[in-house]
Design an enzyme around this catalytic site. Structure first.
Site, PDB file in Angstrom:
ATOM      1  N   VAL A   3       0.845  -1.201   0.000  1.00 37.16           N
ATOM      2  CA  VAL A   3       0.000   0.000   0.000  1.00 37.16           C
ATOM      3  C   VAL A   3       0.882   1.255   0.000  1.00 37.16           C
ATOM      4  O   VAL A   3       0.616   2.228  -0.712  1.00 37.16           O
ATOM      5  CB  VAL A   3      -0.950   0.003   1.227  1.00 37.16           C
ATOM      6  CG1 VAL A   3      -1.686   1.332   1.350  1.00 37.16           C
ATOM      7  CG2 VAL A   3      -1.939  -1.152   1.145  1.00 37.16           C
TER       8      VAL A   3
ATOM      9  N   VAL B 262       2.219   1.980  -3.420  1.00 33.23           N
ATOM     10  CA  VAL B 262       1.189   2.626  -4.238  1.00 33.23           C
ATOM     11  C   VAL B 262       1.111   4.115  -3.890  1.00 33.23           C
ATOM     12  O   VAL B 262       1.096   4.986  -4.759  1.00 33.23           O
ATOM     13  CB  VAL B 262      -0.185   1.951  -4.006  1.00 33.23           C
ATOM     14  CG1 VAL B 262      -1.302   2.751  -4.644  1.00 33.23           C
ATOM     15  CG2 VAL B 262      -0.167   0.515  -4.555  1.00 33.23           C
ATOM     16  N   HIS B 263       1.089   4.401  -2.595  1.00 35.76           N
ATOM     17  CA  HIS B 263       0.973   5.776  -2.087  1.00 35.76           C
ATOM     18  C   HIS B 263       2.141   6.635  -2.581  1.00 35.76           C
ATOM     19  O   HIS B 263       1.938   7.722  -3.123  1.00 35.76           O
ATOM     20  CB  HIS B 263       0.951   5.706  -0.555  1.00 35.76           C
ATOM     21  CG  HIS B 263       0.906   7.017   0.152  1.00 35.76           C
ATOM     22  ND1 HIS B 263      -0.150   7.892   0.033  1.00 35.76           N
ATOM     23  CD2 HIS B 263       1.771   7.603   1.010  1.00 35.76           C
ATOM     24  CE1 HIS B 263       0.090   8.959   0.788  1.00 35.76           C
ATOM     25  NE2 HIS B 263       1.248   8.810   1.380  1.00 35.76           N
ATOM     26  N   VAL B 264       3.352   6.130  -2.424  1.00 34.24           N
ATOM     27  CA  VAL B 264       4.537   6.898  -2.805  1.00 34.24           C
ATOM     28  C   VAL B 264       4.601   7.032  -4.330  1.00 34.24           C
ATOM     29  O   VAL B 264       4.874   8.109  -4.854  1.00 34.24           O
ATOM     30  CB  VAL B 264       5.819   6.223  -2.258  1.00 34.24           C
ATOM     31  CG1 VAL B 264       7.061   6.896  -2.823  1.00 34.24           C
ATOM     32  CG2 VAL B 264       5.823   6.281  -0.734  1.00 34.24           C
TER      33      VAL B 264
END
Lengths: 313, 225
Positions: free
Chosen positions: B178, B181-183
């Site tokens: 996750v 994905v965020h970065v």
């Protein structure tokens, strides 16, 4: 009777096995050793044990350990459980034999079983903190131990204990230091009734056979050897008068094996986990290569200016 | 209309270009404490997760230190993330357009923003990251306490610890995914990172990616003026 262990020589003797004889090393690989040591074993005959705790005392003495003064909890077990200092304890069980209505006093010397397939070693994340020699001894290298307690989760016998002083895991070493110079474990040396004997695993099995025959002739028809196959056999074995009911000996495991949860954790989770993280990172990398950055256009800025009325002001 | 996507501190500064305040100083500090904790937790956790990554313990002063410090960083993360949760949960509530946005994920990835519905302060991807992180952090702190042997060994059985350590490992792998994905999203979508560093984005960025939020901000401003 099994011939007693000879008294040691006073001359310094070089260690007969060491690093070069490792067959397993935690969180790392070892080259297959050039030679195979003769597998050794300790045989504990519960039918001959008188509960004197000489083994406990010998263990503390040889390993230079001090158990803190405890308390009497109303039973003979003392200390009540294994501790970082007490690498072995006698567990006393009172059992009424339903066939004879006799009260039987079952005494089992508890401690590391030196599994052929050691769960502690499988669980350990610190390279080299747990090692297994080709003679079957499973040993902890305290300089490498990080105190995480994973060995406790890996062990099917609930043996390792973490010290609250130095935060390292402790268990019976099978006196690897004594065995390396041709001696037997301190507990076996101290046992006054030969309830504990030490030799090659083959010798121990043979000796056990004689003991089991003897016990059967005395009416213990279920006498047998405890060398559980679920962990590949052990290098500490028991002769039990009631081998069909190991659990009456202070909950000795009937069919010990490395927990499937531990196998899952240390098996597929480890590889699938790395693959998943690598997969996400690789996807990002490829996506960026192929589609490039998502940039805000001039038109977007203009639209925002129109919306906020900046274009007229 | 109800402007519940607008958070405290969000504001528009007309000009060329328009700038929009997206995160307050407090929110940014809160975010970066959380981010640092998460990265340190991932590094120290991965060190004990796979033997090939054990060398990462060197960053923390060796294996013993890594084992000691990891759970404490976890406690910091938990409280820090709780702060973020309180700040952001309202704007992350699931809305009708989020389903549509998610169904058109292909258009998101191929850069066809024109085919996407207008979204508020957060799009469905960001909301998924937010709720994913929230749930996983709860799982991680709970399972983490069960395997924090130095202080809590006596409160669970070995079988419970085995289950906890497996759950902890799986949840940790998931939260790292996750996090990736965020970065990645922050890097890929240009103009995003300034939201968490300087607290501002350009009007064009807000128009392109969070038009409904921008409209709400403009609407609120008009109502106020």
């Amino acid at each position: 009777m099994f011939p007693p262990l000879p008294n040691p020589t006073v001359k310094p003797t070089p260690a007969q096995f060491g690093e070069q004889d490792l067959i397993r090393r935690s969180a790392s690989n070892v080259a297959p050793p050039a030679r195979q040591l003769t597998p050794v074993a300790k045989l504990i005959d519960t039918s001959k044990c008188i509960g004197c705790k000489a083994c406990q005392a010998a263990c503390l003495e040889w390993n230079d350990l001090r158990e803190k003064v405890g308390f009497n909890s109303g039973v003979l077990d003392n200390p009540l459980d294994l501790t970082p200092a007490s690498l072995t304890v006698m567990r006393f069980s009172e059992w009424i034999n339903p066939e004879t209505q006799n009260l039987e006093w079952l005494i089992r010397k508890d401690g590391c079983m030196h599994c052929a397939d050691p769960g502690c070693l499988k669980a350990c994340p610190a390279p080299g903190a747990i090692v297994q020699y080709s003679n079957g001894i499973v040993d902890f290298d305290h300089d490498r131990c990080i105190g995480c307690g994973y060995c406790i989760k890996g062990c099917p016998f609930n043996i390792p204990r973490i010290s609250q002083v130095d935060h390292k895991a402790y268990k019976c070493t099978l006196c690897s230091d004594r065995v390396a110079v041709g001696q037997g474990p301190a507990c076996a040396k101290a046992c006054p009734t030969q309830a504990i004997v030490f030799g090659t695993k083959e010798e121990m099995k043979q000796h056990a056979e004689g003991r089991i025959k003897d016990l059967k002739s005395r009416g213990f028809k279920n006498a047998g050897l405890y060398d559980p196959p679920g962990v590949g056999g052990t290098h500490v074995m028991y002769v039990l008068h009631h081998a069909d009911k190991p659990e009456i000996y202070a909950n000795l495991a009937r069919d010990p094996r490395i927990s499937p949860i531990v196998e899952l954790w240390k098996g597929v989770t480890k590889y699938a986990g790395l693959a998943a993280m690598g997969g996400f990172a690789a996807f990002g990398f490829l996506h960026y290569l192929i589609s490039g950055p998502n940039k805000v256009s001039e038109e977007d800025e203009k639209k925002a200016e129109q919306l906020t009325g900046s274009d007229v002001s | 209309m109800t402007a519940y996507d607008v958070e405290r501190g969000d504001a528009i500064h007309p000009g060329k270009p328009v700038t929009v305040d997206r995160y307050t100083g407090g929110a940014r500090i809160n975010h970066w404490i959380t981010a640092t904790s998460l990265v340190l937790l991932a590094l120290s956790g991965l060190a004990l997760f796979h033997p090939s990554l054990f060398f990462l313990t060197g960053l923390f002063g060796g294996g013993q230190w890594t084992r000691t410090i990891h759970p404490w960083i976890g406690v910091v993360l938990f409280f820090s993330f709780t702060g973020l949760f309180i700040r952001f949960w309202r704007a992350n509530l699931w809305k009708a357009e989020d389903g549509t946005w998610l169904a058109r994920l292909k258009d998101v990835l191929t850069g066809h923003e024109e085919r996407l519905p207008e979204v508020g302060k957060y799009n469905a991807g960001q909301k998924a990251v937010f709720w994913g992180m929230s749930l996983l952090i709860l799982i991680l702190i709970a399972s983490g306490f069960v395997i924090w042997d130095q202080y809590f060994a006596a409160y669970s059985t070995i079988d419970q610890k085995r289950i906890a350590v497996l759950i902890h490992a799986i949840a940790a792998v998931t939260i790292i995914c996750v996090w990736i994905v965020h970065v990645y999203a922050a890097i890929w979508v240009r103009g995003t990172i300034s939201a968490m560093t300087r607290g501002r984005v350009t009007g064009g960025w807000a128009w392109r990616h969070h038009r409904k939020w921008l409209r709400e901000l403009v609407g609120g401003k008009e109502r106020r003026s």
